[in-house]
Design an enzyme around this catalytic site. Structure first.
Site, short mmCIF file in Angstrom:
data_model
loop_
_atom_site.label_atom_id
_atom_site.label_comp_id
_atom_site.label_asym_id
_atom_site.label_seq_id
_atom_site.Cartn_x
_atom_site.Cartn_y
_atom_site.Cartn_z
CD GLU A 369 -0.85 21.78 1.81
OE1 GLU A 369 -1.22 22.11 0.67
OE2 GLU A 369 -1.41 20.91 2.50
CG ASN A 428 -1.75 19.50 5.63
OD1 ASN A 428 -2.83 19.85 5.17
ND2 ASN A 428 -0.63 19.48 4.90
CD GLU A 465 -3.43 23.67 4.00
OE1 GLU A 465 -3.69 22.50 3.63
OE2 GLU A 465 -2.91 24.52 3.24
CG ASP A 495 -6.61 20.84 3.22
OD1 ASP A 495 -6.75 21.12 2.02
OD2 ASP A 495 -5.61 20.24 3.68
CD GLU A 552 -5.76 21.60 -1.50
OE1 GLU A 552 -4.76 21.29 -0.84
OE2 GLU A 552 -6.86 21.04 -1.39
P1 C2E Z 1 -3.62 17.71 1.34
O1 C2E Z 1 -3.45 18.52 2.56
O2 C2E Z 1 -4.87 17.93 0.56
O3 C2E Z 1 -2.36 17.95 0.45
C1 C2E Z 1 -2.40 18.06 -0.94
C2 C2E Z 1 -1.93 16.83 -1.60
O4 C2E Z 1 -2.06 16.95 -2.99
C3 C2E Z 1 -0.48 16.50 -1.35
O5 C2E Z 1 -0.36 15.09 -1.29
C4 C2E Z 1 0.20 17.06 -2.58
O6 C2E Z 1 1.44 16.47 -2.85
C5 C2E Z 1 -0.81 16.71 -3.63
N1 C2E Z 1 -0.73 17.60 -4.79
C6 C2E Z 1 -0.17 18.85 -4.92
N2 C2E Z 1 -0.34 19.32 -6.18
C7 C2E Z 1 -1.01 18.38 -6.86
C8 C2E Z 1 -1.50 18.32 -8.22
O7 C2E Z 1 -1.33 19.19 -9.03
N3 C2E Z 1 -2.17 17.19 -8.58
C9 C2E Z 1 -2.38 16.15 -7.69
N4 C2E Z 1 -3.04 15.10 -8.11
N5 C2E Z 1 -1.94 16.22 -6.42
C10 C2E Z 1 -1.27 17.31 -6.01
P2 C2E Z 1 0.52 14.39 -0.23
O8 C2E Z 1 1.73 15.15 0.06
O9 C2E Z 1 0.63 12.96 -0.62
O10 C2E Z 1 -0.38 14.48 1.07
C11 C2E Z 1 -1.58 13.81 1.18
C12 C2E Z 1 -2.35 14.23 2.38
O11 C2E Z 1 -1.68 13.82 3.58
C13 C2E Z 1 -2.51 15.72 2.52
O12 C2E Z 1 -3.54 16.15 1.72
C14 C2E Z 1 -2.76 15.87 3.98
O13 C2E Z 1 -4.11 15.65 4.26
C15 C2E Z 1 -1.94 14.75 4.57
N6 C2E Z 1 -0.69 15.29 5.11
C16 C2E Z 1 0.48 15.53 4.46
N7 C2E Z 1 1.37 16.06 5.32
C17 C2E Z 1 0.77 16.16 6.52
C18 C2E Z 1 1.18 16.62 7.82
O14 C2E Z 1 2.31 17.12 8.04
N8 C2E Z 1 0.26 16.55 8.81
C19 C2E Z 1 -0.99 16.06 8.61
N9 C2E Z 1 -1.84 16.00 9.63
N10 C2E Z 1 -1.41 15.62 7.42
C20 C2E Z 1 -0.54 15.67 6.38
CA CA Z 2 -3.50 20.54 3.05
CA CA Z 3 -6.16 19.56 0.38
#
Ligand code: C2E
Ligand code: CA
Ligand code: CA
Length: 590
Positions: A369, A428, A465, A495, A552
């Protein structure tokens, strides 16, 4: 009053002579000539009262009389004249010497009839005079109607001016003092250095929605009723007004912090009782903000701006939200962060990291991802949870979203060069991307199709997603876009499954191929059977709908083990891999 189109004999005549013989003679002459409205007076003191009763076209006036002579009578009548009028007096006199004539003319006489009377001369002079008088009367009449007209117009003008003055200070529909007026009031209070005072803003919730659902008229009536309730709820010196767009304003003079808060709360409670308008029950709710002067603003601009800012942050309820300087700081931070974000992509501060997705059976990496990272030069790493909403609100998300897809495709290409394997990657997608592009007449699916074509990669290497809650809210046009992406061969993932409210019917209709089970569903699974059962049923649901299921946020071996037992095929999480920079992915895939 005689007028030009009337017979002259209808004129009103007054004859004054102390000599009864003269009077009788003149009366006879006049009667003979056909005059029907003749009044004869022998006592000159009665002339003024008779004149005042009005309407005489001509006075035949003797000069020599006891008590009041003709000159004195003329002086009396002269004083009664309207501005445009003249004395319609013919003097009756035996003396025709120059001195008498001049004196009579100076006193206002128009003509003379000499005694002894000659009937023909008398009638001729009277007729001459009456002809002029009739024209004069007509003229007077016209002037009168004209001036009445002018008066009427004057009244209208004054009314118009009053209306304008009212509109300049009042809202035309709600009928309360308007924004400029209330702003001036606040300004005045501050300028006068008045005692501390509060300003309450109250925004009726759903005012817009009411306008579109029930029409402006109905919405206006609701506002008027709320205005009326406000009037009842407060009394001077408290002032109320209508700020516009469903927002009311109340100035609470001479009160401290707590007192203003208590008063505001009481007002809100009184005003927000359910209403009945046109037979419909209307439930009211409002967001409200309270500022307190002078500490929240020493000029009206600052004070009212802070009130608006507070209002924009308030939640609906019966308690007003009080301004806090932190609001301004976070707003400023937000604004400067947004300005920085506009530059971030150009300055290469944005980056994608990739979190591998593993098979729970084989332990192999089956995909990844893409997650966005922002290395802010001053703030360090800014979470996407913070900057993605900013990008969505500002419209920047369309550019960022496309960049993420292109960047990911390029990364897949490079990994292919290194490991000879095409690693599918999920990117995403924000629902705002579809809306915004649609608004510009563009299509997300076309944009992505072009990007895939340029990359030369198969479309199924890309997954998009969308969160459960956003997918459930998509409109028809947006769903079509998603269908087209599916037809291209791009996969779609639901998602954060388990955080929203999916209807099963809707779930079957959606063109998704993958279910991503949110980390929140893992809570407690290692301790209690009930949580495990719920998780198990969600996984079975995925199976039943023939969807790929990805769990996830797997952080421990125990969680991974349970998921494996429950039959979950795929997983992501810190337990397997943290999100990795592009360069490290090829190594772990190997
Ligand atoms: P998401 O799509 O649900 O992404 C999963 C989030 O959970 C990611 O946070 C990831 O780093 C984190 N994660 C992965 N493994 C674990 C784990 O084992 N435990 C915990 N507690 N967390 C874990 P991140 O990278 O901070 O991203 C947060 C949200 O921001 C994402 O949730 C997504 O909704 C959004 N996002 C990130 N990148 C993009 C993007 O390129 N475009 C868009 N539209 N949204 C994005
Ligand atoms: Ca995601
Ligand atoms: Ca997610």
């Amino acid at each position: 009053m005689i007028l030009p189109d009337q017979p002259l004999t209808e004129a009103k005549l007054l004859v004054v002579d102390d000599n009864p013989a003269n009077l009788a003679l003149l009366e006879a002459i006049l009667e003979e000539a056909g005059f029907t409205h003749v009044t004869c007076l022998s006592d000159s003191r009665q002339v003024l009262p008779a004149w005042r009763e009005g309407g005489y076209d001509l006075v035949l006036l003797d000069i020599r009389m006891p008590h009041l002579d003709g000159y004195a009578v003329m002086a009396q009548l002269e004083a009664e004249l309207e501005a445009d009028d003249y004395l319609p007096v013919i003097v009756l006199t035996a003396q025709i010497d120059e001195a008498t004539r001049e004196r009579a003319l100076a006193a206002g006489a128009r003509d003379f009839i000499t005694k002894p009377f000659d009937a023909r001369e008398v009638i001729q002079r009277i007729r001459n005079h009456l002809e002029v008088r009739a024209l004069h009367n007509r003229h007077l009449q016209e002037v009168q109607t004209l001036s009445a007209d002018v008066h009427h117009k004057d009244d209208l003008l004054q009314q118009r001016e009053r209306d304008l003055a009212y509109l300049a200070t009042h809202h035309p529909v709600v009928g309360l003092p308007n924004r400029p007026h209330m702003t001036r009031r606040v300004h005045r209070l501050l300028e006068e250095g008045a005692d501390a005072f509060g300003v309450l803003l109250m925004e009726v919730e759903g005012h817009r929605r009411l306008e579109t659902l029930a029409g402006y008229e109905f919405a206006d009536r609701v506002l008027c009723r709320i205005g009326a309730r406000l009037r009842e709820a407060v009394s001077p010196p408290t002032e109320i007004g209508y700020w516009g767009s469903g927002v009311f304003i109340v100035i609470l003079p001479r009160c401290g912090h707590q007192q203003a808060y208590d008063m505001a709360r009481e007002i809100l409670q009184a005003v927000l009782m359910p209403l009945e308008v046109g037979g419909y029950a209307v439930t009211l709710s409002a967001r409200s903000a309270l500022v307190h002067a002078p500490e929240d603003g020493e000029d009206s601009d600052t004070l009212l701006r802070r009130a608006m800012l507070t209002l924009s942050l308030a939640r609906p309820g019966l308690l007003p939200m009080h301004f806090d300087p932190a609001f301004e700081r976070s707003l400023q931070e937000r604004e400067s962060l947004l300005a920085d974000l506009r530059e971030a992509a150009l300055r290469g501060e944005l980056q994608l990291v990739y979190q591998p997705k593993v098979s729970l059976l084989s332990g192999k990496i089956v995909g990844a991802e893409a997650l966005m990272r922002w290395h802010h030069p001053r703030l360090g790493i800014v979470s996407p949870l913070r900057f993605i909403p900013l990008a969505e609100e500002s419209g920047l998300i369309t550019a960022l979203g496309l960049w993420a897809v292109e960047r990911t495709l390029a990364a897949i290409q490079r990994w292919y060069q290194q490991v000879r394997r095409i690693l599918p990657v999920a990117v995403n997608l924000s629902p705002r991307q579809i809306d915004l592009l649609q608004g510009e007449g563009l299509s997300l699916s076309a944009q992505i199709r072009d990007a895939i074509e340029r990359s030369g990669l198969p479309p199924n290497c890309l997954e998009l997603e969308l969160t459960e809650s956003s997918l459930m809210q998509q409109n028809e046009a947006a769903l079509q876009e998603l269908q087209q992406l599916r037809q291209l061969g791009v996969s779609l993932a639901l998602d954060d499954f388990g955080t929203g409210y999916s209807s099963m019917a809707r779930l079957q209709e959606l063109p998704v191929s993958t279910l991503k089970i949110d980390r929140s569903l893992l809570k407690g699974v290692t301790q209690d059977a009930r949580s495990r059962a719920i998780l198990g049923s969600v996984i079975s649901l995925g199976w039943a709908l023939s969807l790929d299921v990805v769990a996830e946020g797997i952080e421990t071996a125990a969680e991974a083990e349970i998921l494996r037992e429950l039959g979950c095929p795929l997983a992501q999480g810190y337990h397997f891999f943290r999100p990795l920079p592009e360069a490290e992915v090829a190594a772990v895939v190997r």
